[in-house]
Design an enzyme around this catalytic site. Structure first.
Site, PDB file in Angstrom:
ATOM      1  N   ASP A   1      -8.407  39.256  18.183  1.00 49.50           N
ATOM      2  CA  ASP A   1      -8.920  38.309  17.148  1.00 49.50           C
ATOM      3  C   ASP A   1     -10.243  37.734  17.965  1.00 49.50           C
ATOM      4  O   ASP A   1     -10.454  38.362  18.892  1.00 49.50           O
ATOM      5  CB  ASP A   1      -7.983  37.158  16.821  1.00 49.50           C
ATOM      6  CG  ASP A   1      -7.372  36.403  17.926  1.00 49.50           C
ATOM      7  OD1 ASP A   1      -7.944  36.569  19.227  1.00 49.50           O
ATOM      8  OD2 ASP A   1      -6.582  35.470  17.908  1.00 49.50           O
ATOM      9  N   HIS A   2     -10.692  36.479  17.439  1.00 52.10           N
ATOM     10  CA  HIS A   2     -11.908  36.021  18.012  1.00 52.10           C
ATOM     11  C   HIS A   2     -11.511  35.665  19.410  1.00 52.10           C
ATOM     12  O   HIS A   2     -12.488  35.632  20.315  1.00 52.10           O
ATOM     13  CB  HIS A   2     -12.356  34.694  17.239  1.00 52.10           C
ATOM     14  CG  HIS A   2     -11.147  33.798  16.927  1.00 52.10           C
ATOM     15  ND1 HIS A   2     -10.265  34.070  16.163  1.00 52.10           N
ATOM     16  CD2 HIS A   2     -10.964  32.473  17.587  1.00 52.10           C
ATOM     17  CE1 HIS A   2      -9.386  32.955  16.045  1.00 52.10           C
ATOM     18  NE2 HIS A   2      -9.816  31.972  16.884  1.00 52.10           N
TER      19      HIS A   2
ATOM     20  N   CYS B   1      -5.280  38.755  21.829  1.00 52.24           N
ATOM     21  CA  CYS B   1      -5.497  37.574  21.052  1.00 52.24           C
ATOM     22  C   CYS B   1      -5.769  36.519  22.461  1.00 52.24           C
ATOM     23  O   CYS B   1      -5.863  36.876  23.726  1.00 52.24           O
ATOM     24  CB  CYS B   1      -4.560  37.128  20.161  1.00 52.24           C
ATOM     25  SG  CYS B   1      -3.011  36.713  20.589  1.00 52.24           S
ATOM     26  N   GLY B   2      -5.733  35.294  22.039  1.00 51.21           N
ATOM     27  CA  GLY B   2      -5.745  34.132  23.313  1.00 51.21           C
ATOM     28  C   GLY B   2      -4.594  34.103  24.181  1.00 51.21           C
ATOM     29  O   GLY B   2      -4.810  34.438  25.478  1.00 51.21           O
ATOM     30  N   THR B   3      -3.423  34.326  23.740  1.00 52.97           N
ATOM     31  CA  THR B   3      -2.139  34.477  24.359  1.00 52.97           C
ATOM     32  C   THR B   3      -1.526  35.922  24.426  1.00 52.97           C
ATOM     33  O   THR B   3      -0.927  36.102  25.515  1.00 52.97           O
ATOM     34  CB  THR B   3      -1.145  33.213  23.963  1.00 52.97           C
ATOM     35  OG1 THR B   3      -0.680  33.729  22.700  1.00 52.97           O
ATOM     36  CG2 THR B   3      -1.746  32.063  24.163  1.00 52.97           C
ATOM     37  N   GLY B   4      -1.944  36.624  23.425  1.00 53.85           N
ATOM     38  CA  GLY B   4      -1.070  38.064  23.154  1.00 53.85           C
ATOM     39  C   GLY B   4      -0.167  37.788  22.449  1.00 53.85           C
ATOM     40  O   GLY B   4       0.675  38.439  22.015  1.00 53.85           O
TER      41      GLY B   4
ATOM     42  N   HIS C   1      11.050  51.789  29.857  1.00 51.41           N
ATOM     43  CA  HIS C   1      12.588  51.412  28.954  1.00 51.41           C
ATOM     44  C   HIS C   1      12.416  51.082  27.825  1.00 51.41           C
ATOM     45  O   HIS C   1      13.301  51.599  26.765  1.00 51.41           O
ATOM     46  CB  HIS C   1      12.857  50.091  29.848  1.00 51.41           C
ATOM     47  CG  HIS C   1      13.484  50.316  31.153  1.00 51.41           C
ATOM     48  ND1 HIS C   1      14.275  49.285  31.848  1.00 51.41           N
ATOM     49  CD2 HIS C   1      13.344  51.316  31.950  1.00 51.41           C
ATOM     50  CE1 HIS C   1      14.869  50.008  33.110  1.00 51.41           C
ATOM     51  NE2 HIS C   1      13.929  50.967  33.213  1.00 51.41           N
ATOM     52  N   ASN C   2      11.177  50.636  27.123  1.00 53.12           N
ATOM     53  CA  ASN C   2      11.112  50.419  25.642  1.00 53.12           C
ATOM     54  C   ASN C   2      10.185  51.321  24.957  1.00 53.12           C
ATOM     55  O   ASN C   2      10.177  51.195  23.734  1.00 53.12           O
ATOM     56  CB  ASN C   2      10.421  48.919  25.252  1.00 53.12           C
ATOM     57  CG  ASN C   2      10.908  48.055  26.569  1.00 53.12           C
ATOM     58  OD1 ASN C   2      10.208  47.085  27.123  1.00 53.12           O
ATOM     59  ND2 ASN C   2      12.263  47.643  26.447  1.00 53.12           N
TER      60      ASN C   2
ATOM     61  N   ARG D   1      -6.855  34.533  27.322  1.00 54.57           N
ATOM     62  CA  ARG D   1      -6.894  33.305  28.304  1.00 54.57           C
ATOM     63  C   ARG D   1      -5.750  33.253  29.417  1.00 54.57           C
ATOM     64  O   ARG D   1      -5.728  32.267  29.947  1.00 54.57           O
ATOM     65  CB  ARG D   1      -6.543  32.229  27.219  1.00 54.57           C
ATOM     66  CG  ARG D   1      -7.617  32.226  26.100  1.00 54.57           C
ATOM     67  CD  ARG D   1      -7.167  30.968  25.075  1.00 54.57           C
ATOM     68  NE  ARG D   1      -8.153  30.832  23.881  1.00 54.57           N
ATOM     69  CZ  ARG D   1      -7.645  30.503  22.635  1.00 54.57           C
ATOM     70  NH1 ARG D   1      -6.461  30.357  22.487  1.00 54.57           N
ATOM     71  NH2 ARG D   1      -8.767  30.401  21.713  1.00 54.57           N
TER      72      ARG D   1
ATOM     73  N   ARG E   1      19.499  56.719  28.692  1.00 51.99           N
ATOM     74  CA  ARG E   1      20.464  55.330  28.231  1.00 51.99           C
ATOM     75  C   ARG E   1      19.293  54.401  27.425  1.00 51.99           C
ATOM     76  O   ARG E   1      19.934  53.735  26.508  1.00 51.99           O
ATOM     77  CB  ARG E   1      21.150  54.680  29.142  1.00 51.99           C
ATOM     78  CG  ARG E   1      20.135  53.991  30.190  1.00 51.99           C
ATOM     79  CD  ARG E   1      20.984  53.439  31.425  1.00 51.99           C
ATOM     80  NE  ARG E   1      20.213  52.477  32.114  1.00 51.99           N
ATOM     81  CZ  ARG E   1      19.128  52.822  33.202  1.00 51.99           C
ATOM     82  NH1 ARG E   1      18.915  54.132  33.223  1.00 51.99           N
ATOM     83  NH2 ARG E   1      18.331  51.761  33.697  1.00 51.99           N
ATOM     84  N   HIS E   2      17.925  54.659  27.681  1.00 50.49           N
ATOM     85  CA  HIS E   2      17.082  53.694  26.890  1.00 50.49           C
ATOM     86  C   HIS E   2      16.985  54.222  25.460  1.00 50.49           C
ATOM     87  O   HIS E   2      16.320  53.544  24.455  1.00 50.49           O
ATOM     88  CB  HIS E   2      15.788  53.495  27.542  1.00 50.49           C
ATOM     89  CG  HIS E   2      15.867  53.236  28.964  1.00 50.49           C
ATOM     90  ND1 HIS E   2      16.523  51.978  29.251  1.00 50.49           N
ATOM     91  CD2 HIS E   2      15.933  53.893  30.374  1.00 50.49           C
ATOM     92  CE1 HIS E   2      16.775  51.683  30.677  1.00 50.49           C
ATOM     93  NE2 HIS E   2      16.165  52.665  31.171  1.00 50.49           N
TER      94      HIS E   2
ATOM     95  N   ARG F   1      18.959  52.620  22.770  1.00 45.37           N
ATOM     96  CA  ARG F   1      18.422  51.213  22.546  1.00 45.37           C
ATOM     97  C   ARG F   1      17.307  51.101  21.854  1.00 45.37           C
ATOM     98  O   ARG F   1      17.257  50.074  20.949  1.00 45.37           O
ATOM     99  CB  ARG F   1      18.279  50.557  23.756  1.00 45.37           C
ATOM    100  CG  ARG F   1      19.654  50.421  24.766  1.00 45.37           C
ATOM    101  CD  ARG F   1      19.501  50.053  26.241  1.00 45.37           C
ATOM    102  NE  ARG F   1      20.761  50.139  26.955  1.00 45.37           N
ATOM    103  CZ  ARG F   1      20.818  50.282  28.188  1.00 45.37           C
ATOM    104  NH1 ARG F   1      19.827  50.189  28.800  1.00 45.37           N
ATOM    105  NH2 ARG F   1      22.216  50.401  28.739  1.00 45.37           N
TER     106      ARG F   1
HETATM  107  C1  RB5 Z   1      -6.278  31.398  18.254  1.00 44.37           C
HETATM  108  O1  RB5 Z   1      -6.856  30.284  18.830  1.00 44.37           O
HETATM  109  C2  RB5 Z   1      -4.996  31.582  18.994  1.00 44.37           C
HETATM  110  O2  RB5 Z   1      -4.059  30.961  18.400  1.00 44.37           O
HETATM  111  C3  RB5 Z   1      -4.825  33.211  18.986  1.00 44.37           C
HETATM  112  O3  RB5 Z   1      -5.524  33.893  19.544  1.00 44.37           O
HETATM  113  C4  RB5 Z   1      -3.334  33.412  19.614  1.00 44.37           C
HETATM  114  O4  RB5 Z   1      -3.485  32.938  20.899  1.00 44.37           O
HETATM  115  C5  RB5 Z   1      -2.423  33.239  18.775  1.00 44.37           C
HETATM  116  O5  RB5 Z   1      -1.062  33.522  19.472  1.00 44.37           O
END
Ligand code: RB5
Length: 150
Positions: free
Chosen positions: A8-9, A65-68, A98-99, A109, A132-133, A136
């Protein structure tokens, strides 16, 4: 390996760097956007990448994204996707082993370039252990096909 990448942005600034790194390791990477840092909604780009990965057997995805968090939650709504939000080489290694994760997700970020490189290396170099994985992982996939775990 073949990768699809989308952001995303809030993940856009890292995209060019990640593409170059993945290519420098000899992998193919297809950019699904966005093409600018203009504000977009991460579920739209999660869906583009997730659909591409499930439609192209054996391929993988990278989502930023910002946090993923949001982009991985959204991708995991697509049947057949196992998107892993990773923070370091260990989580990237373990989610392949495993996954059998098919999308690596992370937050612009949250992690720096050195950590990103180590996550990509670990993700690419680690095969699924199966055994074993496998059962699951099949249960995970059956959740997105409408089955309940209990
Ligand atoms: C965008 O501001 C932010 O919410 C997005 O990138 C993400 O972190 C959401 O989970």
């Amino acid at each position: 390996m073949k990768f699809y990448i989308a952001t995303d942005h809030a993940g856009y600034a890292l995209k060019a760097y990640v593409k170059e790194y993945v290519q420098s390791k000899g992998h193919e990477i297809v950019d699904l956007g966005p093409d600018s840092a203009d504000r977009v909604d991460y579920p739209d780009y999660a869906k583009k990448c997730a659909n591409a990965v499930v439609s192209d057997e054996g391929s993988f995805g990278i989502l930023i994204c910002g946090t993923g968090i949001g982009i991985s939650i959204a991708a995991n709504k697509v049947t057949g996707i196992r998107a892993a939000l990773c923070h370091d080489a260990y989580t990237a290694e373990m989610t392949r082993a495993h996954n059998n994760a098919n999308i690596l997700a992370f937050g612009e970020r949250i992690v720096g370039k050195g950590v990103i490189e180590s996550m990509i290396d670990a993700f690419c170099d680690t095969p699924f252990e199966g055994g074993r994985h496998a059962g699951r992982v099949n249960k995970i996939d059956s959740c997105s096909m409408g089955a309940n775990l209990g």
